[in-house]
Scaffold this active site. Structure first.
Site, PDB file in Angstrom:
ATOM      1  N   ASN A 357       0.803  -1.225   0.000  1.00 43.40           N
ATOM      2  CA  ASN A 357       0.000   0.000   0.000  1.00 43.40           C
ATOM      3  C   ASN A 357       0.839   1.279   0.000  1.00 43.40           C
ATOM      4  O   ASN A 357       0.439   2.268  -0.602  1.00 43.40           O
ATOM      5  CB  ASN A 357      -1.008  -0.023   1.154  1.00 43.40           C
ATOM      6  CG  ASN A 357      -0.333  -0.158   2.495  1.00 43.40           C
ATOM      7  OD1 ASN A 357       0.812  -0.603   2.572  1.00 43.40           O
ATOM      8  ND2 ASN A 357      -1.026   0.213   3.544  1.00 43.40           N
ATOM      9  N   GLU A 454       4.584  -4.837  11.784  1.00 45.61           N
ATOM     10  CA  GLU A 454       3.545  -3.820  11.581  1.00 45.61           C
ATOM     11  C   GLU A 454       2.432  -4.511  10.829  1.00 45.61           C
ATOM     12  O   GLU A 454       2.530  -4.736   9.618  1.00 45.61           O
ATOM     13  CB  GLU A 454       4.107  -2.660  10.743  1.00 45.61           C
ATOM     14  CG  GLU A 454       5.184  -1.855  11.424  1.00 45.61           C
ATOM     15  CD  GLU A 454       4.657  -1.032  12.590  1.00 45.61           C
ATOM     16  OE1 GLU A 454       3.434  -0.961  12.778  1.00 45.61           O
ATOM     17  OE2 GLU A 454       5.487  -0.481  13.323  1.00 45.61           O
ATOM     18  N   CYS A 488      -3.381   0.579   6.805  1.00 40.66           N
ATOM     19  CA  CYS A 488      -3.491  -0.372   7.916  1.00 40.66           C
ATOM     20  C   CYS A 488      -4.203   0.210   9.126  1.00 40.66           C
ATOM     21  O   CYS A 488      -4.925  -0.477   9.822  1.00 40.66           O
ATOM     22  CB  CYS A 488      -2.096  -0.824   8.319  1.00 40.66           C
ATOM     23  SG  CYS A 488      -0.986   0.562   8.588  1.00 40.66           S
ATOM     24  N   GLU A 666       7.858   1.554  14.682  1.00 40.94           N
ATOM     25  CA  GLU A 666       8.649   2.258  13.674  1.00 40.94           C
ATOM     26  C   GLU A 666       8.601   3.742  14.042  1.00 40.94           C
ATOM     27  O   GLU A 666       7.697   4.189  14.745  1.00 40.94           O
ATOM     28  CB  GLU A 666       8.063   2.024  12.282  1.00 40.94           C
ATOM     29  CG  GLU A 666       8.225   0.568  11.898  1.00 40.94           C
ATOM     30  CD  GLU A 666       8.049   0.276  10.420  1.00 40.94           C
ATOM     31  OE1 GLU A 666       7.057   0.747   9.842  1.00 40.94           O
ATOM     32  OE2 GLU A 666       8.897  -0.436   9.857  1.00 40.94           O
TER      33      GLU A 666
END
Ligand code: NDP
Length: 692
Positions: A357, A454, A488, A666
């Site tokens: 994405n 993630e 997400c 992150e």
């Protein structure tokens, strides 16, 4: 055979005791009486279940063989490509469980008796025939019939041979990972020589492909002819292809990375920072070209990629450049006779695996902290979006990064697996689905790699009755339709206080109906296609389930097939009303432009419902009561939260999930923890006193 579960469990327990006994005292020493004694039951009971010693050993051997067959079947179900199926057979037969001292010794005890005991010979021959037939049926799709048969026999013999040698050496000669790597390399070499039998991964339209960046990273040999063909999701046209990296390419990449990393880690932080800052500058100067590439590859509107994808990547390099320069350890006072200090050291070679994405942004979010800390990174983009990461590799080289320190390898899940299982890769950072996260974590376990995951989400957005309604509607639109809903952290469960739901929906639908769906390269377009045809059908399937479960479509709910858009994978932004918490559209991640709106009455209730999810990536609250905002946020089970906004991700703030949405973070300083290891140093200031 006992059908009663208690009897079955007793039987299974006796089989386990038999395997223990075989591992400890061997075939001859394993008797009915001995098994009965170990299990604390009477020999009569063992005889009742198994007859005699042969019956017991036969059952134990079958149980070991069945476990491998079940593993093979489970793995075969997951993998569609012939090469993947061959790998599944190799991986199941040479799995870490089969290299365990106890199981391995029991297997050896059986192999030793196969020639003497008829019933064992039967089990062994069924097991062997099944392996050959599974291999043969996959190989037949890749090479001619006779060659398939002979290659199947070779692979089966190698599986047995490598296992046997490892067992006879007391598991010193090879472990599961190296045995599988050996077989994988052998199979790849055999399939890639001769008549191009590796078979393309492409769609048959590869001939139309124009030249695109390939996977040839510094020092990496890309001999594998297997190719991935990438499609423009807005038009269905072929964009280009990349070569799949197999074990040879991955091993070469790791070696090149080790060389690059030694050089890179030896540079002072300030020098590393200069390289990273130059990379950020180049990214910014090539913003339009990279945004266009990203829009063609992902289908995301150019109005998004021009302001988010490349810029966020550049900001990430700038942020971590400053941390590279200011990274430090701790000084610890230990009194007059000593002091201690800590050094924050790189891990070595690490891997990044990306989703489709935000391909460039994901590559930058992983590369920047990894490099800032002095690591080398090998990055595998998603097969659907392979191109922009290769550009990042070029840019980093141009910025002065030593060759090999950031490399891109292309491929499917199998290439990802080669990275996660590689003994010389010290960490994996994955962005992907929950199932992939679990697979990566389990593949990383035998080499004790650390992982950052993630993963997916089904995040709640809570709109209280005192919220500024237009802001809340903006948040819901941003949190559901940006990137065609393929984000997400999207707020796909929008909880709205019952007293304002009607007004909220009216404004929401009015604004959603003005969204411009179209060619991603048109600057006016706000909604592009979904990333692939397969994904389109997944999203349409969820919309159909939502309707079937009784939710009401207020807007959208269909594929767009008019004119040129019919060639691409476009879905109209969709809002569902009358949703219930148990509906699949409310519980499962759809990863498309599909919003579910739910009514709530009070704060405690909405917190409970928002938390009733296996995911915990993100959450948002809209309210004018800041005390309530902080109180509610503190109780939400989510890693990344927003108050009176949604989906804003400044690099300075750590990003990541809790529960099934992931591990680690992150961005922010928190990322440094995940790309470094601490060394503690004790420094003595006086003499050494010893009692000897
Ligand atoms: P996938 O999990 O399908 O794939 C992610 C990457 O992992 C791809 O490169 C894929 O290769 C690779 N891969 C797949 N299986 C394995 C394996 N067994 N071992 C190693 N690598 C493997 O995710 P998608 O690409 O479909 O992305 C969508 C998902 O990503 C959604 O669930 C979304 O929520 C999540 N996501 C999470 C984000 C976060 O920061 N939390 C951000 C963006 C997305 P290949 O493509 O070749 O299959």
């Amino acid at each position: 055979m006992p059908s009663d579960p208690i009897e079955e469990s007793r039987r299974a327990q006796l089989i386990e005791v038999t395997i223990d006994s075989l591992a400890e005292v061997g075939y001859v020493g394993t008797t009915l009486a001995q098994i009965a004694g170990r299990a604390g039951v009477s020999p009569g009971l063992v005889a009742h279940y198994f007859g005699d010693k042969d019956g017991l050993l036969d059952a134990a051997f079958r149980s070991l063989a069945r476990r491998v067959s079940d593993q093979v079947r489970a793995r075969l179900r997951e993998l569609g490509t012939p090469r993947g199926r061959i790998q599944a057979i190799i991986d199941a037969n040479l799995a870490p469980e089969e290299f365990d001292q106890r199981t391995g010794t029991a297997w050896l005890a059986f192999w030793g008796q196969v020639l003497q005991v008829k019933s064992l010979r039967r089990v062994q021959s069924v097991y062997q025939r099944r392996t050959l037939s599974n291999l043969n049926s996959a190989l037949k799709k890749l090479v001619a019939g006779e060659e398939a048969r002979s290659l199947a026999a070779m692979i089966a013999a190698m599986i047995d041979g490598v296992w046997l040698r490892a067992a006879l050496s007391g598991w010193r000669e090879a472990d599961s990972a190296s045995a599988r790597a050996l077989l994988t390399e052998f199979v790849d070499r055999r399939l890639h020589v001769g008549d191009g039998a590796g078979g393309g991964a492409g769609s048959g339209r590869g001939a139309e492909a124009k030249a695109v960046p390939d996977a040839r990273a510094a020092g990496v040999r890309t001999a594998a002819p297997e190719r991935i063909v990438s499609i423009n999701p807005a038009t269905g046209a072929v964009l280009g292809h990349v070569s799949v990296a197999g074990p040879v390419e991955v091993n070469a990449a790791v070696r090149a990375a080790q060389r690059g990393q030694a050089h890179w880690a030896a540079m002072p932080g300030a020098e590393r920072a200069r390289v990273l800052r130059r990379a950020a500058q180049i990214l910014r100067s090539r913003n339009r070209e990279l945004a266009e590439l990203e829009s063609r590859d992902t289908g995301k509107p150019i109005q998004e990629t021009l302001v988010v994808d490349v810029i966020s990547g550049a900001e990430c390099f700038e942020y971590f450049a400053s941390l590279a320069q200011s990274m430090s350890g701790e000084h610890i006072d230990l009194g007059q006779q000593a002091f201690g200090y800590t050094r924050r050291e790189p891990l070595g070679v690490v891997a990044g695996i990306g989703a489709w994405n935000y391909p460039l942004q994901i590559a930058c979010w992983k590369a920047a902290p990894a490099l800032a800390c002095g690591n080398a990174m090998i990055f595998k983009p998603a097969e659907l979006t392979p191109f922009s990461a290769v550009k990042l590799e070029e840019i980093l080289l141009e910025a002065g990064l030593p060759a090999g320190t950031f490399q891109v390898v292309q491929g499917l899940a199998e290439t990802g697996r080669l990275l996660t299982r590689h003994p010389d890769i010290r960490k994996v950072s994955l962005t992907g689905e929950v199932g992939t996260g679990k697979a990566v974590m389990s593949d990383a376990a035998p080499t004790l790699k650390s992982v950052t995951l993630e993963l997916g989400g089904k995040s709640p957005l809570i709109v209280f009755e005192d919220a500024k309604l237009d802001n809340a509607v903006s948040g819901a639109l941003l949190g559901n339709f940006y990137s065609s809903g393929q984000v997400c952290s999207n707020a796909t469960r929008v909880f709205v206080h019952a007293s304002i739901k009607a007004a909220f929906l009216e404004r929401l639908v009015k604004r959603a109906s003005t969204l411009r769906i179209g060619d991603p390269m048109d600057p006016q377009t706000q909604i592009g296609p979904l990333a692939s045809e397969q994904h389109l059908h997944k999203v349409l399937g969820y919309i159909a389930r939502g309707r079937a479960e009784g939710a009401r479509v207020l807007i959208g709910g269909h594929r767009i097939t008019e004119g040129a858009l019919g060639l691409g994978f476009f879905v109209a932004p969709t809002v569902f009303d009358q949703c219930r918490d148990e509906m699949s559209i409310v519980r499962e991640e759809i990863f498309g432009p599909v919003m579910s709106v739910l009514a709530f009455e009070d704060e405690r209730e909405v917190i409970e419902r928002a938390n009733a999810s296996e995911f915990g990536l993100a959450a948002g609250v809209f309210t004018s009561d800041l005390t309530r905002a902080h109180r509610v946020i503190a109780q939400l089970q989510a890693g990344t939260c927003w108050i009176n906004h949604y989906n804003i991700t400044p690099i300075e703030l750590p990003f990541g999930g809790v529960k099934m949405s992931g591990l680690g973070r992150e961005n922010g300083r928190a990322a440094l923890e995940h790309y470094t290891q601490l060394k503690s140093v004790y420094v003595a200031m006086g003499d050494v006193e010893a009692p000897y």
